[in-house]
Design a protein around this motif. Structure first.
Motif, short mmCIF file in Angstrom:
data_model
loop_
_atom_site.label_atom_id
_atom_site.label_comp_id
_atom_site.label_asym_id
_atom_site.label_seq_id
_atom_site.Cartn_x
_atom_site.Cartn_y
_atom_site.Cartn_z
N HIS A 29 0.86 -1.18 0.00
CA HIS A 29 0.00 0.00 0.00
C HIS A 29 0.89 1.23 0.00
O HIS A 29 2.09 1.15 0.25
N GLY A 30 0.32 2.35 -0.31
CA GLY A 30 1.06 3.60 -0.31
C GLY A 30 0.15 4.75 -0.64
O GLY A 30 -1.06 4.58 -0.81
N HIS A 31 0.72 5.92 -0.71
CA HIS A 31 -0.07 7.12 -0.99
C HIS A 31 -0.33 7.31 -2.48
O HIS A 31 -1.20 8.07 -2.86
N SER A 32 0.46 6.64 -3.32
CA SER A 32 0.24 6.71 -4.77
C SER A 32 0.87 5.48 -5.41
O SER A 32 1.64 4.76 -4.78
N LYS A 33 0.52 5.26 -6.66
CA LYS A 33 1.11 4.14 -7.40
C LYS A 33 2.54 4.52 -7.79
O LYS A 33 2.84 5.69 -7.99
N PRO A 34 3.39 3.51 -7.96
CA PRO A 34 4.72 3.81 -8.52
C PRO A 34 4.55 4.39 -9.93
O PRO A 34 3.53 4.19 -10.58
N LYS A 60 12.40 -26.61 -4.90
CA LYS A 60 12.22 -25.92 -6.18
C LYS A 60 10.95 -25.08 -6.13
O LYS A 60 9.95 -25.47 -5.53
N ILE A 61 10.98 -23.95 -6.80
CA ILE A 61 9.86 -23.01 -6.83
C ILE A 61 9.35 -22.90 -8.26
O ILE A 61 10.13 -22.89 -9.21
N GLU A 62 8.04 -22.82 -8.41
CA GLU A 62 7.46 -22.50 -9.71
C GLU A 62 6.24 -21.63 -9.48
O GLU A 62 5.60 -21.70 -8.45
N THR A 63 5.96 -20.77 -10.44
CA THR A 63 4.75 -19.96 -10.37
C THR A 63 3.81 -20.42 -11.47
O THR A 63 4.25 -20.76 -12.57
N THR A 64 2.54 -20.44 -11.16
CA THR A 64 1.56 -20.82 -12.17
C THR A 64 0.60 -19.70 -12.49
O THR A 64 -0.18 -19.80 -13.41
N GLY A 65 0.65 -18.62 -11.72
CA GLY A 65 -0.24 -17.50 -11.99
C GLY A 65 -0.16 -16.47 -10.89
O GLY A 65 0.47 -16.67 -9.86
N PHE A 66 -0.82 -15.38 -11.13
CA PHE A 66 -0.90 -14.29 -10.17
C PHE A 66 -2.36 -13.94 -9.99
O PHE A 66 -3.13 -13.93 -10.95
N CYS A 67 -2.74 -13.67 -8.79
CA CYS A 67 -4.11 -13.29 -8.48
C CYS A 67 -4.11 -11.81 -8.13
O CYS A 67 -3.52 -11.41 -7.13
N CYS A 68 -4.72 -11.01 -8.98
CA CYS A 68 -4.75 -9.55 -8.78
C CYS A 68 -6.18 -9.05 -8.93
O CYS A 68 -6.95 -9.62 -9.70
N ASN A 69 -6.49 -7.97 -8.24
CA ASN A 69 -7.77 -7.33 -8.51
C ASN A 69 -7.64 -6.57 -9.83
O ASN A 69 -6.55 -6.44 -10.40
N ALA A 70 -8.75 -6.06 -10.36
CA ALA A 70 -8.75 -5.43 -11.68
C ALA A 70 -7.81 -4.23 -11.78
O ALA A 70 -7.06 -4.11 -12.77
N PRO A 71 -7.78 -3.32 -10.81
CA PRO A 71 -6.85 -2.19 -10.93
C PRO A 71 -5.38 -2.63 -10.93
O PRO A 71 -4.58 -2.12 -11.69
N ALA A 72 -5.03 -3.60 -10.08
CA ALA A 72 -3.64 -4.08 -10.03
C ALA A 72 -3.26 -4.78 -11.33
O ALA A 72 -2.17 -4.59 -11.85
N LEU A 73 -4.17 -5.58 -11.86
CA LEU A 73 -3.89 -6.30 -13.11
C LEU A 73 -3.68 -5.33 -14.26
O LEU A 73 -2.74 -5.48 -15.05
N SER A 74 -4.52 -4.32 -14.37
CA SER A 74 -4.34 -3.35 -15.46
C SER A 74 -3.03 -2.59 -15.30
O SER A 74 -2.37 -2.27 -16.28
N PHE A 75 -2.62 -2.33 -14.06
CA PHE A 75 -1.37 -1.63 -13.81
C PHE A 75 -0.17 -2.46 -14.24
O PHE A 75 0.69 -1.98 -14.98
N ILE A 76 -0.11 -3.73 -13.82
CA ILE A 76 1.08 -4.53 -14.14
C ILE A 76 1.11 -4.97 -15.60
O ILE A 76 2.17 -5.25 -16.14
N LYS A 77 -0.07 -5.01 -16.26
CA LYS A 77 -0.10 -5.38 -17.68
C LYS A 77 0.00 -4.18 -18.60
O LYS A 77 0.02 -4.33 -19.82
N LEU A 78 0.06 -2.97 -18.02
CA LEU A 78 0.14 -1.73 -18.80
C LEU A 78 -1.02 -1.59 -19.77
O LEU A 78 -0.85 -1.27 -20.95
N ILE A 79 -2.23 -1.85 -19.27
CA ILE A 79 -3.43 -1.68 -20.09
C ILE A 79 -4.36 -0.68 -19.41
O ILE A 79 -4.18 -0.35 -18.24
#
Length: 90
Positions: A13-18, A48-67
């Motif tokens: 959390h923070g006062h603004s997005k990066p 061993k570690i593997e990732t299969t996906g990320f769970c984000c809410n809609a605002p976070a997903l649009s931010f990290i996908k640059l959409i």
């Protein structure tokens, strides 16, 4: 580990997005890449570690996908349907 349940790595959390998602994800990317390539030792075993996906809410997903964020004109990332702009007089 088969049957392992997903778990939260860290809420932020923070006062603004990066300014850019790369700034936000840089340290995570470096660390997860190292863990995927090398694993880590726990009780004399290399885990061993593997990732299969990320769970984000809609605002976070649009931010990290640059959409465009949810609710923006012509923003649906799953179709090509253009929204309709309605001016509400405010």
């Amino acid at each position: 580990m088969e049957g392992a349940k997903p778990f939260e790595i860290g809420p932020y959390h923070g006062h603004s997005k990066p300014d850019h998602p790369n700034d936000y994800l840089r340290y995570f990317h470096t660390e997860i890449t190292n863990l995927i390539e090398n694993g880590f030792y726990y009780k004399a075993s290399n885990v061993k570690i593997e990732t299969t996906g990320f769970c984000c809410n809609a605002p976070a997903l649009s931010f990290i996908k640059l959409i465009k964020p949810c609710g923006a004109h012509y923003c649906c990332m799953k179709c090509e349907t253009e929204g309709e702009y309605v001016f509400n007089g405010s």
